[in-house]
Design an enzyme around this catalytic site. Structure first.
Site: not given
Length: 304
Positions: A165, A246, A278
């Site tokens: 991320s 995601d 995610h």
């Protein structure tokens, strides 16, 4: 901060993760739990916490896998955690488990860094700390750095950088800087980006709040698609993971396409996990797809 001077006006809210106030405070609604360093009873991976820079407060947790042959040096992995640049740390249960697992399965010495987080430390502080951590690690390439585990057991001819991320954004920056500036004694073989959080062409309120000096779509730190130096990335291989459900999936694909078109001479791969969201692998590490993902990373790091 004196409660009498607090300004409870909210600048940005990102439930259920965090709330940012206009006076610079943050309520971190998750990602606050920590676990101590330990020796994993199953894999034998040892960990300990170290300080990289007393001046900035940069610290890390370092992981050492079992050493059947203590004279054989192992690849080095710099890992950078996600959390929107605001929450989580290397000491949280999910990241301790993740990096310990990577150290065991890929058989690498891993350094998981605790960079300064926004909003108390607005970006680019996290970028500066990530690059500083890489440079600090590189001081061990001659065997004369401050951390014995790196001096004795890390092979700086086989270096990897990884992040998830927002940590992917920081990992990319580290390798971009390495390509632009060069780092003596270090050969960065590969980069692994789990579900990267780069910005796209839409307005990005979070980055506006935590990166007030950012350059928007012209800022290569957060938007590599417009980076004229993307082709000089300082690594030979890149592995990008995205997840079907995601919301950031398209940003990972865009990065993959931009890197292929940049003139960079390395090899980039991308893998999309069907039916997952995610960073699913952090929160359900024992599921079949998460296990497969870690095995893929281990194979990537052990590829000759």
């Amino acid at each position: 901060m004196d409660p009498a001077t607090q300004n409870d006006e909210i600048a940005f809210e990102f439930p259920p993760l965090f709330r940012l106030y206009k006076d610079g405070r943050a309520d971190r609604l998750k990602g606050n739990e920590t676990v101590p360093p330990s020796t994993d009873p199953t894999t034998g991976v040892q960990s300990k916490d170290i300080v990289l820079s007393p001046e900035s407060g940069l610290s890390a947790r370092i992981y050492l896998p079992k050493l059947p042959d203590p004279t054989r040096k192992l690849p080095f992995l710099l890992y950078i955690h996600g959390g929107g640049f605001v929450i989580e740390s290397p000491f949280s249960p999910v990241y301790h488990s993740q990096v310990s697992s990577l150290a065991a399965q890929a058989n690498v010495v891993a350094l998981s860094i605790h960079y300064r987080r926004a909003p108390e430390n607005p970006l680019p502080a996290a970028f500066e700390d990530s690059w500083a951590a890489f440079q600090w690690a590189a001081t061990h390439s001659t065997g004369c750095g401050p951390e014995p585990w790196l001096n004795e057991h890390a092979d700086f001819n086989r270096v990897f950088v990884a992040g998830d991320s927002a940590g992917s954004t920081l990992a990319h920056h580290v390798v971009r800087q390495s390509g632009a500036e060069g780092v003596s004694g270090v050969n960065t073989v590969g980069v692994v980006l789990f579900h990267p959080y780069f910005r796209n062409e839409e307005p990005e309120k979070l980055l506006e709040v935590i990166y007030p000096t950012g350059g928007g779509l012209e800022d290569p730190k957060v938007y590599p698609g417009n980076d004229p130096k993307l082709g000089s990335l300082g690594a030979g291989r890149v592995l990008v993971f995205v997840a079907e459900k995601d919301l950031l999936k398209d940003r990972g694909w865009s990065y993959y396409e931009a890197l292929k078109k940049s003139g960079w001479g390395g090899v980039v791969e991308i893998e999309e996990t069907e039916g997952e969201d995610h960073v699913f692998h952090l929160f359900d590490p024992s599921c079949e797809k998460a296990v497969s993902l870690v095995k893929k990373v281990a194979a990537f790091m052990n590829q000759e």
